[in-house]
Design an enzyme around this catalytic site. Sequence first.
Site, PDB file in Angstrom:
ATOM      1  N   VAL A   1       0.830  -1.035   0.047  1.00 30.40           N
ATOM      2  CA  VAL A   1       0.137  -0.096   0.069  1.00 30.40           C
ATOM      3  C   VAL A   1       0.873   1.081  -0.067  1.00 30.40           C
ATOM      4  CG1 VAL A   1      -1.841   1.141   1.093  1.00 30.40           C
ATOM      5  CG2 VAL A   1      -1.571  -1.106   1.559  1.00 30.40           C
TER       6      VAL A   1
ATOM      7  N   VAL B   1       1.368   5.590  -1.288  1.00 28.01           N
ATOM      8  CA  VAL B   1       0.618   6.594  -1.942  1.00 28.01           C
ATOM      9  C   VAL B   1       2.000   7.512  -2.012  1.00 28.01           C
ATOM     10  CG1 VAL B   1      -0.670   8.761  -1.366  1.00 28.01           C
ATOM     11  CG2 VAL B   1      -1.301   6.490  -0.696  1.00 28.01           C
TER      12      VAL B   1
ATOM     13  N   GLY C   1      -1.887  12.100   3.040  1.00 25.80           N
ATOM     14  CA  GLY C   1      -2.402  12.622   4.090  1.00 25.80           C
ATOM     15  C   GLY C   1      -3.601  13.487   3.423  1.00 25.80           C
ATOM     16  N   GLN C   2      -4.032  13.008   2.300  1.00 27.42           N
ATOM     17  CA  GLN C   2      -5.211  13.569   1.690  1.00 27.42           C
ATOM     18  C   GLN C   2      -6.266  12.451   1.127  1.00 27.42           C
ATOM     19  OE1 GLN C   2      -4.298  16.492  -1.332  1.00 27.42           O
ATOM     20  NE2 GLN C   2      -2.132  16.164  -1.124  1.00 27.42           N
ATOM     21  N   GLY C   3      -6.235  11.223   2.078  1.00 30.22           N
ATOM     22  CA  GLY C   3      -7.525  10.570   1.741  1.00 30.22           C
ATOM     23  C   GLY C   3      -6.961   9.357   0.721  1.00 30.22           C
TER      24      GLY C   3
ATOM     25  N   GLY D   1      -4.883   7.038   0.498  1.00 30.28           N
ATOM     26  CA  GLY D   1      -4.485   5.622   0.946  1.00 30.28           C
ATOM     27  C   GLY D   1      -5.717   5.030   1.483  1.00 30.28           C
TER      28      GLY D   1
ATOM     29  N   TYR E   1      -4.058   1.954   9.721  1.00 29.44           N
ATOM     30  CA  TYR E   1      -4.902   0.672   9.696  1.00 29.44           C
ATOM     31  C   TYR E   1      -5.986   0.463  10.625  1.00 29.44           C
ATOM     32  CZ  TYR E   1      -1.484  -0.191   6.064  1.00 29.44           C
ATOM     33  OH  TYR E   1      -0.840  -0.217   4.710  1.00 29.44           O
TER      34      TYR E   1
HETATM   35  C1  LIG Z   1       0.601   4.685   4.964  1.00 30.03           C
HETATM   36  C2  LIG Z   1      -0.137   5.510   3.732  1.00 30.03           C
HETATM   37  C3  LIG Z   1      -0.359   4.370   2.542  1.00 30.03           C
HETATM   38  C4  LIG Z   1      -1.264   6.171   4.099  1.00 30.03           C
HETATM   39  O1  LIG Z   1      -1.658   6.991   2.992  1.00 30.03           O
HETATM   40  P1  LIG Z   1      -2.412   8.256   2.899  1.00 30.03           P
HETATM   41  O2  LIG Z   1      -2.907   8.671   1.752  1.00 30.03           O
HETATM   42  O3  LIG Z   1      -1.408   9.330   3.737  1.00 30.03           O
HETATM   43  O4  LIG Z   1      -3.459   8.351   4.217  1.00 30.03           O
HETATM   44  P2  LIG Z   1      -4.903   8.825   4.321  1.00 30.03           P
HETATM   45  O5  LIG Z   1      -4.692  10.455   3.773  1.00 30.03           O
HETATM   46  O6  LIG Z   1      -5.880   8.256   3.299  1.00 30.03           O
HETATM   47  O7  LIG Z   1      -5.259   8.577   5.714  1.00 30.03           O
HETATM   48  C5  LIG Z   1      -6.479   8.093   6.359  1.00 30.03           C
HETATM   49  C6  LIG Z   1      -6.601   8.350   7.641  1.00 30.03           C
HETATM   50  O8  LIG Z   1      -5.318   7.797   8.120  1.00 30.03           O
HETATM   51  C7  LIG Z   1      -4.738   8.576   9.111  1.00 30.03           C
HETATM   52  N1  LIG Z   1      -3.197   8.338   8.989  1.00 30.03           N
HETATM   53  C8  LIG Z   1      -2.465   8.175   7.752  1.00 30.03           C
HETATM   54  N2  LIG Z   1      -1.400   7.837   8.007  1.00 30.03           N
HETATM   55  C9  LIG Z   1      -1.204   7.816   9.353  1.00 30.03           C
HETATM   56  C10 LIG Z   1      -0.136   7.671  10.283  1.00 30.03           C
HETATM   57  N3  LIG Z   1       0.926   7.294  10.025  1.00 30.03           N
HETATM   58  N4  LIG Z   1      -0.449   7.621  11.625  1.00 30.03           N
HETATM   59  C11 LIG Z   1      -1.617   7.800  12.172  1.00 30.03           C
HETATM   60  N5  LIG Z   1      -2.601   8.197  11.198  1.00 30.03           N
HETATM   61  C12 LIG Z   1      -2.558   8.178   9.906  1.00 30.03           C
HETATM   62  C13 LIG Z   1      -5.071  10.153   8.283  1.00 30.03           C
HETATM   63  O9  LIG Z   1      -4.732  11.203   9.314  1.00 30.03           O
HETATM   64  C14 LIG Z   1      -6.576   9.743   8.126  1.00 30.03           C
HETATM   65  O10 LIG Z   1      -7.326   9.808   9.229  1.00 30.03           O
HETATM   66  P3  LIG Z   1      -8.574  10.603   9.244  1.00 30.03           P
HETATM   67  O11 LIG Z   1      -9.829   9.560   8.534  1.00 30.03           O
HETATM   68  O12 LIG Z   1      -9.132  10.681  10.899  1.00 30.03           O
HETATM   69  O13 LIG Z   1      -8.611  11.942   8.710  1.00 30.03           O
HETATM   70  C15 LIG Z   1       1.036   6.403   3.264  1.00 30.03           C
HETATM   71  O14 LIG Z   1       1.422   7.155   4.357  1.00 30.03           O
HETATM   72  C16 LIG Z   1       2.124   5.814   2.633  1.00 30.03           C
HETATM   73  O15 LIG Z   1       2.039   5.453   1.390  1.00 30.03           O
HETATM   74  N6  LIG Z   1       3.350   5.227   3.195  1.00 30.03           N
HETATM   75  C17 LIG Z   1       4.439   4.931   2.739  1.00 30.03           C
HETATM   76  C18 LIG Z   1       4.367   3.557   2.157  1.00 30.03           C
HETATM   77  C19 LIG Z   1       4.034   2.738   3.548  1.00 30.03           C
HETATM   78  O16 LIG Z   1       4.809   2.535   4.643  1.00 30.03           O
HETATM   79  N7  LIG Z   1       2.658   2.069   3.408  1.00 30.03           N
HETATM   80  C20 LIG Z   1       2.318   1.077   4.399  1.00 30.03           C
HETATM   81  C21 LIG Z   1       2.590  -0.191   3.855  1.00 30.03           C
HETATM   82  S1  LIG Z   1       2.061  -1.465   5.326  1.00 30.03           S
END
Ligand SMILES: CC(C)(COP(=O)(O)OP(=O)(O)OC[C@H]1O[C@@H](n2cnc3c(N)ncnc32)[C@H](O)[C@@H]1OP(=O)(O)O)[C@@H](O)C(=O)NCCC(=O)NCCS
Length: 141
Positions: free
Chosen positions: A72, A74, A80-82, A84, A112
């Site tokens: 997964v 982004v 941080g814009q939804g 994921g 998660y």
């Molecule tokens: C983890 C990841 C996929 C999240 O995607 P994103 O687009 O930033 O997440 P979103 O904006 O959809 O966040 C959804 C919710 O989760 C929260 N959230 C996202 N990342 C978070 C974090 N690291 N810690 C706590 N909350 C988090 C957001 O604040 C949001 O909360 P809300 O519903 O209360 O507004 C992204 O940070 C990423 O690609 N990371 C690098 C690769 C990685 O490590 N992937 C995970 C593999 S297991």
Amino acid sequence: MTITITDTIDDLDWVVLNDLLTRGFGYERSQEVVQRTFTGSYACCFAWQDGTLVGAARAISDGVACSAIYDVAVDPVLQGQGIGRALMQAILARLPKRSVMLVSTMGNEDFYRKLGFRKMRTAYILMEDFRGWEAGGYLET
Ligand SMILES: CC(C)(COP(=O)(O)OP(=O)(O)OC[C@H]1O[C@@H](n2cnc3c(N)ncnc32)[C@H](O)[C@@H]1OP(=O)(O)O)[C@@H](O)C(=O)NCCC(=O)NCCS
């Protein structure tokens, strides 16, 4: 920001996907591994902004009861814009619901948790080479 989610690997540019994963995870894997892991997955989802690939996720599954989600990612500029959450909702919609496992990267556990996942106390993993995960602090002693 308009984000479109797709679920097919047809016509996917593997170089672009590999670049997204490299930037998302901070390490590079071989083109062959990226292509074979996504092609061999049960379900894949991709996020697009104006025709540009900005997110990806994939899952393996028996199609009935058990699945596991991987890769997964982004685009770091757009996190941080939804996106994921949208990717996770799209891939979960393609999986049987009885059990879906995943391993969170460090610091993303609450992403998660917010999607309903709960931490397990007895999850185990067997790896060919534990050293990378050991160094990253993922393993109990
Ligand atoms: C983890 C990841 C996929 C999240 O995607 P994103 O687009 O930033 O997440 P979103 O904006 O959809 O966040 C959804 C919710 O989760 C929260 N959230 C996202 N990342 C978070 C974090 N690291 N810690 C706590 N909350 C988090 C957001 O604040 C949001 O909360 P809300 O519903 O209360 O507004 C992204 O940070 C990423 O690609 N990371 C690098 C690769 C990685 O490590 N992937 C995970 C593999 S297991």
